[in-house]
Design a protein around this motif. Structure first.
Motif, mmCIF file in Angstrom:
data_model
loop_
_atom_site.group_PDB
_atom_site.id
_atom_site.type_symbol
_atom_site.label_atom_id
_atom_site.label_comp_id
_atom_site.label_asym_id
_atom_site.label_seq_id
_atom_site.Cartn_x
_atom_site.Cartn_y
_atom_site.Cartn_z
ATOM 1 N N TYR A 42 1.092 -5.067 7.532
ATOM 2 C CA TYR A 42 1.824 -5.004 6.266
ATOM 3 C C TYR A 42 0.935 -5.467 5.107
ATOM 4 O O TYR A 42 1.027 -4.943 4.002
ATOM 5 C CB TYR A 42 3.094 -5.862 6.333
ATOM 6 N N LEU A 43 0.093 -6.445 5.371
ATOM 7 C CA LEU A 43 -0.825 -6.920 4.332
ATOM 8 C C LEU A 43 -1.817 -5.827 3.945
ATOM 9 O O LEU A 43 -2.180 -5.697 2.774
ATOM 10 C CB LEU A 43 -1.604 -8.148 4.823
ATOM 11 N N HIS A 44 -2.273 -5.051 4.911
ATOM 12 C CA HIS A 44 -3.180 -3.947 4.620
ATOM 13 C C HIS A 44 -2.503 -2.941 3.684
ATOM 14 O O HIS A 44 -3.096 -2.503 2.695
ATOM 15 C CB HIS A 44 -3.611 -3.221 5.906
ATOM 16 N N PHE A 45 -1.252 -2.587 4.002
ATOM 17 C CA PHE A 45 -0.517 -1.640 3.164
ATOM 18 C C PHE A 45 -0.319 -2.183 1.753
ATOM 19 O O PHE A 45 -0.497 -1.463 0.767
ATOM 20 C CB PHE A 45 0.847 -1.304 3.791
ATOM 21 N N ALA A 46 0.051 -3.463 1.648
ATOM 22 C CA ALA A 46 0.276 -4.075 0.331
ATOM 23 C C ALA A 46 -1.024 -4.138 -0.466
ATOM 24 O O ALA A 46 -1.040 -3.862 -1.670
ATOM 25 C CB ALA A 46 0.866 -5.470 0.495
ATOM 26 N N GLN A 84 -3.726 -2.207 -0.068
ATOM 27 C CA GLN A 84 -4.138 -0.853 -0.394
ATOM 28 C C GLN A 84 -3.328 -0.287 -1.549
ATOM 29 O O GLN A 84 -3.848 0.429 -2.395
ATOM 30 C CB GLN A 84 -3.944 0.049 0.832
ATOM 31 N N GLY A 85 -2.056 -0.632 -1.605
ATOM 32 C CA GLY A 85 -1.172 -0.137 -2.653
ATOM 33 C C GLY A 85 -1.237 -0.933 -3.941
ATOM 34 O O GLY A 85 -0.669 -0.544 -4.949
ATOM 35 N N ALA A 92 -8.415 -4.234 -0.835
ATOM 36 C CA ALA A 92 -7.527 -4.452 -1.980
ATOM 37 C C ALA A 92 -7.839 -3.436 -3.069
ATOM 38 O O ALA A 92 -9.001 -3.129 -3.352
ATOM 39 C CB ALA A 92 -7.701 -5.867 -2.517
ATOM 40 N N LYS A 93 -6.789 -2.919 -3.683
ATOM 41 C CA LYS A 93 -6.914 -1.836 -4.657
ATOM 42 C C LYS A 93 -7.584 -2.267 -5.954
ATOM 43 O O LYS A 93 -8.407 -1.540 -6.500
ATOM 44 C CB LYS A 93 -5.523 -1.267 -4.960
#
Length: 162
Positions: free
Chosen positions: A11-15, A17-18, A48-49
């Motif tokens: 979930y941290l990866h998704f957050a 990346q987004g 991180a984006k």
């Protein structure tokens, strides 16, 4: 810390990346481990984006320094107050320099516009002359150019006469 999908993203990866910096802080408070790697071996901080998202990780590290293995998560140490002050001062100086450059550029543009306007006015004055006056000015320019050797001076003298 559950891995999802083919890439094994948490979930941290998704957050990260987004670019959801607010969500990152909440996930870290709830216990998501920032040192969990995906299938490619990347930690959430490394994907991180943007700067704001990375700042969320650093802020969480400052709030909970002993909760996770931050070195393994590749999250840098938060800046001290002195370092923050120096960084802010540098940014202010950069901003001032940028404003100064903008002012100088604007000033140069105004000068160029003024010069173009003057040239256009000179051209309009010349075009308003009769053919006889134009021939007379041309003759005066040739005489002045021959005597002084400088076209610019001759052109200025003649156009001021009009």
């Amino acid at each position: 810390n559950k891995s999802l999908g083919d890439q094994k993203l948490s979930y941290l990866h998704f957050a990260a990346q987004g670019g959801h910096s607010g969500l990152i802080g909440k996930l870290l408070e709830l216990g998501c481990d920032p040192s969990v790697k995906d299938k490619a071996g990347r930690v959430p901080y490394s994907i991180a984006k943007d700067k704001e998202t990375r700042a969320a990780f650093i802020k969480s590290r400052s709030l909970h320094p002993d909760k996770y293995d931050w070195k393994k998560a590749l999250v840098p140490e938060p800046l001290s107050q002195e370092e923050l002050q120096l960084k802010e001062n540098k940014e202010k100086e950069k901003k001032k320099a940028k404003q100064q450059m903008r002012k100088e550029k604007l000033k140069l543009q105004k000068e160029e516009q003024k010069q173009k306007k003057e040239e256009a006015e000179e051209k309009a004055r010349y075009l308003a002359l009769s053919d006889r006056e134009k021939r007379a000015l041309a003759a005066e320019r040739r005489i002045l150019a021959a005597s002084s050797g400088e076209n610019n001076v001759a052109k200025t003298v003649v156009l001021n006469r009009c």
